[in-house]
Design a protein around this motif. Structure first.
Motif, PDB file in Angstrom:
ATOM      1  N   LYS A  25       8.482  -1.063  -6.438  1.00  0.00           N
ATOM      2  CA  LYS A  25       7.538  -2.034  -7.919  1.00  0.00           C
ATOM      3  C   LYS A  25       8.395  -3.594  -7.654  1.00  0.00           C
ATOM      4  O   LYS A  25       7.304  -4.764  -7.951  1.00  0.00           O
TER       5      LYS A  25
ATOM      6  N   GLN B 126       6.801  -4.950  -4.986  1.00  0.00           N
ATOM      7  CA  GLN B 126       5.836  -5.596  -4.702  1.00  0.00           C
ATOM      8  C   GLN B 126       5.321  -6.812  -5.455  1.00  0.00           C
ATOM      9  O   GLN B 126       4.883  -8.083  -4.810  1.00  0.00           O
TER      10      GLN B 126
ATOM     11  N   ILE C  26       0.606  -1.252  -0.145  1.00  0.00           N
ATOM     12  CA  ILE C  26      -0.114   0.088   0.116  1.00  0.00           C
ATOM     13  C   ILE C  26       1.459   1.292   0.352  1.00  0.00           C
ATOM     14  O   ILE C  26       0.158   2.476  -0.033  1.00  0.00           O
ATOM     15  N   LEU C  27       2.484   1.115  -0.156  1.00  0.00           N
ATOM     16  CA  LEU C  27       2.878   2.293   0.277  1.00  0.00           C
ATOM     17  C   LEU C  27       2.736   3.636  -1.314  1.00  0.00           C
ATOM     18  O   LEU C  27       2.482   3.024  -2.856  1.00  0.00           O
ATOM     19  N   ASP C  28       2.677   4.333  -1.174  1.00  0.00           N
ATOM     20  CA  ASP C  28       2.307   5.304  -1.665  1.00  0.00           C
ATOM     21  C   ASP C  28       3.748   5.545  -2.798  1.00  0.00           C
ATOM     22  O   ASP C  28       4.664   6.710  -1.767  1.00  0.00           O
ATOM     23  N   THR C  29       3.707   5.621  -3.572  1.00  0.00           N
ATOM     24  CA  THR C  29       5.160   5.901  -4.787  1.00  0.00           C
ATOM     25  C   THR C  29       4.928   6.723  -5.912  1.00  0.00           C
ATOM     26  O   THR C  29       6.260   7.119  -6.648  1.00  0.00           O
ATOM     27  N   SER C  30       3.974   7.441  -5.580  1.00  0.00           N
ATOM     28  CA  SER C  30       3.444   8.802  -6.563  1.00  0.00           C
ATOM     29  C   SER C  30       4.733   9.727  -6.574  1.00  0.00           C
ATOM     30  O   SER C  30       4.917  10.365  -7.810  1.00  0.00           O
ATOM     31  N   LYS C  31       5.111   9.663  -5.250  1.00  0.00           N
ATOM     32  CA  LYS C  31       6.047  11.483  -4.809  1.00  0.00           C
ATOM     33  C   LYS C  31       7.288  10.282  -4.235  1.00  0.00           C
ATOM     34  O   LYS C  31       8.073  11.261  -5.125  1.00  0.00           O
TER      35      LYS C  31
ATOM     36  N   GLN D  91      10.652   4.330  -7.152  1.00  0.00           N
ATOM     37  CA  GLN D  91       9.507   3.803  -7.913  1.00  0.00           C
ATOM     38  C   GLN D  91       9.761   2.200  -8.749  1.00  0.00           C
ATOM     39  O   GLN D  91       8.892   1.411  -7.775  1.00  0.00           O
TER      40      GLN D  91
END
Length: 388
Positions: A372, A375, A357-362, A368
Motif C-alpha cells: 500500500k 502504491q 494492480i497487485l492483489d493484496t487480499s491474500k 498489505q
C-alpha cells in the motif's frame, strides 16, 4: 784640544762629502780642500746648537729643488767657478723665484734635503743598474723599475723608494749622469787608498773660504767653461760670411728637400688613389655578392613560409575532421543514452503498473501495508511527473 779638533774635522769632512756630491759641474783643478778653522763660529754653532726640524718637504718642493739644482749647475757662464756656498745661495734664490706655492725653506734646509734626495736616488740608480745588467729577455722598462724598487726595499730595511718623482727628473740629465759616474770614481779611489793612508788633522789641506776639493783623478770630459761659453755667444751675435754661406747652402738644401718632399707627396697621392680605386672595386664586388646572398636568403625564406602555410592548412583540415568526428560520436552517445533512458523509463512504468494492480487480499497485514505504501509512492511520483 785634540778631541775638539777631531770633532771639527769630522763635521767638516761631512760637509766636504756633501759638497763634492753637489758640485760635480765645478772645475776640479781650481778647487782646494776645505781648511780647519777652530775660530769659525759657524762650525761651533753647528756642533753645539741643534736646529729645530721643519715641516716635511712636499712633492712640489722636491721637484722644484731638483730643477733648481739642474738649472743652476748647467749655467755654463756662472756655474764653473762657484764656491759651494755661492752655488747653494743661487739654488736658494732660484727656488724662491720660481716657486708657485707657499714655502719658506732656507739655504741649509734645501742643501740637507738635496743630500737626502741624492743619496736615495743614487742607491735606486745602482739597484736599477743591477737589474739592467741581468739583461733578462721579455722584461719591459716598467718591470725593471718595479724590480729595482724591490731590491731597494730589501737593501734598506724594508723602506720603499720615496723619491721616484725626483728620479724621473734626474735620470735623463747629462749633469746627473756625469755627477753619478764621477761619484763612483771618487768612491773607488777612496777605497783603494784608505787602506794605506791614515787621516789626521795635519793631512787636511788648507784652502780658502768655502771652496770644496773634488780630487784630480777624474778623467771625464768637463762641461764647457765660462770663457768658451762667452766666446760662443759672441760668435752667435756677429754673423760672418761663413754663416751667410752656410745659410745659403742650408736654404738650397731645404728647397731641394721641399721639392723632393712634394714629389714624394705626389707619388703617395697617386698610390693612395690607385689603392682607393682597388678598394672601391673590391667593395663593389662584395656589395654584389651581398645582394645575391640576400636574394637567395629571401627566396629560401619565402619557400619556408609557403611550406609552413601548407602545413598549417593541413593541420587545420585534420583538426576540423577530428572536430566533426567527435561531434558525431557525441550525437551517437546522446542517442544511445536517450534510448537507454526511455528503456529504463518503460521498465519503471511496467514495474509501477504491476505494483498498482497487485492483489493484496491474500497477503498478510504487514505485506498489505508495505505494498500500500509503495502504491502511494508511485502515485506521488506519477503526479509529480505530470506536474513537471
Amino acid at each position: 784640544m785634540d778631541s775638539q779638533v777631531q770633532g771639527d774635522v769630522s763635521f767638516i769632512d761631512l760637509l766636504q762629502g756633501d759638497a763634492e756630491m753637489d758640485n760635480s759641474f765645478l772645475d776640479e783643478s781650481q778647487q782646494a780642500s776645505m781648511s780647519i778653522d777652530h775660530s769659525q763660529p759657524q762650525v761651533v754653532t753647528a756642533r753645539t746648537k741643534k736646529p729645530q726640524r721643519g715641516t716635511n718637504f712636499s712633492t712640489e718642493e722636491d721637484k722644484l729643488l731638483v730643477s733648481s739644482w739642474l738649472n743652476v749647475g748647467m749655467d755654463a757662464v756662472q756655474g764653473a767657478d762657484q764656491k759651494h756656498r755661492q752655488f747653494w745661495e743661487r739654488v736658494h734664490k732660484y727656488f724662491h723665484e720660481h716657486k708657485e706655492f707657499p714655502s719658506d725653506r732656507n739655504y741649509g734646509s734645501l742643501m740637507n734635503r738635496w743630500s737626502t734626495i741624492q743619496k736615495s736616488v743614487t742607491k735606486f740608480t745602482a739597484c736599477l743598474s743591477q737589474i739592467e745588467h741581468l739583461n733578462q729577455s721579455g722584461t719591459t722598462e716598467h718591470d725593471k723599475i718595479q724590480k729595482a724598487k724591490c731590491v731597494f726595499r730589501s737593501e734598506n730595511n724594508d723602506v720603499a723608494f720615496p723619491f721616484e718623482h725626483c728620479w724621473n727628473l734626474l735620470k735623463g740629465e747629462q749633469k746627473w749622469l756625469h755627477h753619478g759616474n764621477k761619484d763612483k770614481r771618487r768612491r773607488r779611489s777612496s777605497m783603494e787608498t784608505s787602506a794605506n793612508v791614515t787621516h789626521t788633522p795635519d793631512s787636511i789641506n788648507e784652502g780658502e773660504g768655502d771652496n770644496v776639493s773634488h780630487g784630480n783623478n777624474v778623467d771625464f770630459e768637463r762641461p764647457i767653461g765660462r770663457k768658451a761659453e762667452k766666446a760662443n755667444r759672441k760668435r752667435k751675435e756677429r754673423p760672418s760670411e761663413d754663416v751667410v754661406e752656410f745659410m745659403k747652402k742650408k736654404t738650397e738644401c731645404l728647397e731641394e728637400a721641399r721639392v723632393q718632399g712634394e714629389e714624394i707627396i705626389r707619388l703617395e697621392k697617386e698610390k693612395l688613389q690607385l689603392e682607393q680605386k682597388d678598394r672601391e672595386k673590391i667593395m663593389d664586388i662584395e656589395l654584389k655578392k651581398l645582394h645575391l646572398q640576400e636574394f637567395e636568403l629571401q627566396q629560401k625564406m619565402d619557400m619556408e613560409r609557403q611550406k609552413l602555410q601548407a602545413e598549417q592548412m593541413d593541420r587545420e583540415k585534420i583538426m576540423d575532421f577530428e572536430r566533426k568526428r567527435l561531434h558525431l560520436q557525441g550525437l551517437e552517445r546522446e542517442e544511445k543514452m536517450d534510448i537507454e533512458r526511455k528503456k529504463l523509463q518503460s521498465e519503471q512504468l511496467d514495474r509501477e503498473e504491476r505494483t498498482m494492480i497487485l492483489d493484496t487480499s491474500k497477503m498478510t497485514e504487514v505485506q498489505q501495508q508495505y505494498w500500500k505504501a509503495r502504491q502511494n509512492e508511485i502515485k506521488e511520483c506519477q503526479e509529480s511527473r505530470k506536474s513537471t
